[in-house]
Design a protein around this motif. Structure first.
Motif, mmCIF file in Angstrom:
data_model
loop_
_atom_site.group_PDB
_atom_site.id
_atom_site.type_symbol
_atom_site.label_atom_id
_atom_site.label_comp_id
_atom_site.label_asym_id
_atom_site.label_seq_id
_atom_site.Cartn_x
_atom_site.Cartn_y
_atom_site.Cartn_z
ATOM 1 N N ILE A 51 4.049 7.556 -4.488
ATOM 2 C CA ILE A 51 4.235 6.251 -5.411
ATOM 3 C C ILE A 51 5.177 6.571 -6.226
ATOM 4 C CG2 ILE A 51 3.072 4.026 -6.666
ATOM 5 C CD1 ILE A 51 2.218 4.385 -3.570
ATOM 6 N N ALA A 62 -2.581 -0.439 -5.332
ATOM 7 C CA ALA A 62 -2.801 -1.251 -3.888
ATOM 8 C C ALA A 62 -2.666 -0.195 -2.759
ATOM 9 C CB ALA A 62 -1.783 -2.629 -3.616
ATOM 10 N N THR A 106 -5.429 5.229 0.022
ATOM 11 C CA THR A 106 -4.950 6.085 0.674
ATOM 12 C C THR A 106 -5.466 7.512 0.736
ATOM 13 O OG1 THR A 106 -2.182 4.777 1.072
ATOM 14 C CG2 THR A 106 -2.830 7.381 1.696
ATOM 15 N N LEU A 135 3.702 2.861 4.953
ATOM 16 C CA LEU A 135 2.985 4.075 4.307
ATOM 17 C C LEU A 135 2.519 4.682 4.283
ATOM 18 C CD1 LEU A 135 4.937 5.935 2.381
ATOM 19 C CD2 LEU A 135 4.321 4.784 0.375
#
Ligand code: HEM
Length: 474
Positions: free
Chosen positions: A164, A282, A287, A425
């Motif tokens: 990110i 988020a 993940t 992603l």
């Protein structure tokens, strides 16, 4: 209010509401999905709750959730308004994406974010290469543990958060970096602050937020996290050159330059902080937590780990880095990753929705403005769909010929207009990180360690309890 409710015929059933607090006592706000599952058994797929004077309807099971989010997508596309976020800078045309009200500004911001992430490689090779590079850094960091028992959490969080960071700010941090460690800690604290009874109460009785010092005290972590994001953006702006877009922040700054029209679409400095905060919030813990479940299940099911490794060796070999192209030739690994997501159930109650207009669902009337909880856990473990809903069973995603199949009830990213924006992603990260890790290491439970718990710890997301692991190089 009760008089108004009586007028609604066919309103969903639910537990008896008490004066002022409504049905709040029925819910364990530290484990709401467990309370919802019990009420689901008692009242059926659609039941109501009442938080003080706010109406909530909880949707359960695949058929119900799909009907609402897919067939009546716009009716269920709004988000409830959370007064507690005002102290973080949320307001008119500055609502980020994830909690933004359904409407023009949200649409513009969602479209821009999806396109920009795609331009920077979301679903394309450059981002894939960055994920692969980060997977390499992660393996080096694991190697330096030299086979000693360790907690994967920190390294995996660092790796995923770096994806990110590179997308949003164009830079990654070394795993030992003190600033980065601080960011991760702040982020963890801010998630914990969201769970529990008090934030719910403050949303329902926002006048309490006027008690001097209270919001700052209750949401200390969130405030510190936003301050940190401010520093990152300001640092970024010092080196900004509009002729050269390096990353998401640059692209957003460029949109802001377009003036009044852009401002109307939410391109303001304040919204830049909120949108980027959303991408962190988020996109990182969801993940990395899924990856931690993946390794935990490999410890508990060593035979599954061996089968995945055999497929990796066959299709990719021991040296070449995995790429997304390999996925189609690896049905078993793909099935295992999907089963990790299903059984790990990382976002069990999704994000709250709100009805955009009066609507009807399965014969029940649901008025405009009702908060809707989509119990995704009840979909991922729906007994009418999954053969072994409460077991880790990768065969859920394989047909009789060993070919990969994806049942429609696989909804960890939710569905419809507000479905996860980062699904592509996330899929890429899960595949590349997981296959790279299992290509390089075999994960085993250290001899003196207890068998890891399969139940999770809930703070908006459902994460494994801490466990130690040994990574044996292959
Ligand atoms: C929303 C799951 C990764 C960005 C959501 C929602 C779920 C979800 C359940 C709520 C959807 C709804 O309201 O119905 C997951 C899971 C992930 C993941 C399980 C990883 C395994 C990511 C990543 C990003 C991201 C990597 C960012 C790059 C978002 C955003 C929203 C969202 C911005 C709000 C969408 C909106 O309100 O329009 N996600 N997510 N997510 N996710 Fe993800």
């Amino acid at each position: 209010f009760m008089k108004r409710r009586k007028k609604w015929s066919h309103y969903p059933p639910g537990p008896v509401s008490l004066p002022f607090i409504g049905t709040m006592l029925y819910i364990d706000f530290r484990n709401p999905h467990l309370s919802f599952n019990q009420l689901h058994k008692k009242f059926g797929n659609v039941f109501h709750l009442q938080n003080c004077w706010s109406n909530l309807v909880v949707l359960n099971g695949y058929k119900t959730v799909k009907e609402a989010l897919v067939h009546r997508s716009e009716d269920f596309a709004d988000r409830p308004y959370f007064p507690v976020y005002e102290h973080l800078g949320y307001g008119n045309k500055s609502e980020g994406i994830a909690v933004a009200r359904y409407g023009h500004v949200w649409k513009e911001q969602r479209k821009f974010t999806l396109c920009t992430l795609r331009d920077f490689g979301m679903g394309k090779k450059s981002l894939e290469e960055r994920v692969a590079e980060e997977a390499g850094f992660l393996c080096s960091a694991i190697n330096s543990e030299e086979g000693r028992p360790f907690d994967l959490r920190f390294l995996v969080n660092n790796a995923v958060c770096n994806v990110i960071c590179t997308t949003v700010y164009g830079e990654r941090f070394d795993y030992g970096d003190e600033t980065f460690k601080k960011l991760l800690k702040l982020f963890e604290n801010s998630l914990n602050e969201e769970a529990g009874f008090l934030p719910q109460l403050l949303n329902e009785v926002p006048i309490l937020l006027r008690i001097p010092g209270l919001p700052q005290k209750v949401f200390q972590g969130q405030k510190a996290f936003m301050d940190f994001i401010d520093v990152l953006i300001e640092k970024h702006m010092e080196t900004w050159n509009p002729a050269y877009i390096r990353d998401f922040t640059d692209a957003f700054l460029k949109e802001m330059e377009k003036g009044k029209a852009a401002e109307e679409n939410g391109f303001t400095y304040n919204n830049l902080r909120l949108v980027t905060a959303d991408l962190f919030a988020a996109g990182s813990d969801t993940t990395s937590t899924t990856l931690r479940w993946a390794i935990l299940y490999m410890l508990l099911h060593p035979e599954v780990q061996s089968k995945v490794q055999a497929e990796i060796d066959n299709v990719i070999g021991k040296e070449r880095s995995p790429t997304m192209k390999d996925q189609v030739s690896m049905p078993y690994t793909n099935a295992v990753i999907h089963e990790v997501q299903r059984f790990g159930d990382v976002v069990p109650v999704g994000l709250p929705h709100r009805t955009y207009r009066d609507t009807e669902l399965q014969g029940f009337f649901i008025p405009k403005g009702t908060t809707i909880i989509t119990n995704l856990s009840s979909v991922l473990k729906d007994e009418t769909v999954w053969e072994k809903p409460n077991q880790f069973y990768p065969e859920h995603f394989l047909d009789a010929n060993g070919k990969f199949v994806k049942p429609e009830a696989f909804l960890p990213f939710s569905a419809g207009r507000r479905a996860c924006l980062g699904e592509q992603l996330a899929r890429m990260e899960l595949f590349i990180f997981f296959t790279t890790l299992l290509q390089k290491f075999t994960f085993v439970l250290p001899e003196d360690q207890p068998r890891p718990r399969q139940d999770g710890h809930f703070a908006l997301i459902n994460s494994p309890h801490p466990y130690l692991v040994q990574a044996v190089p292959r």
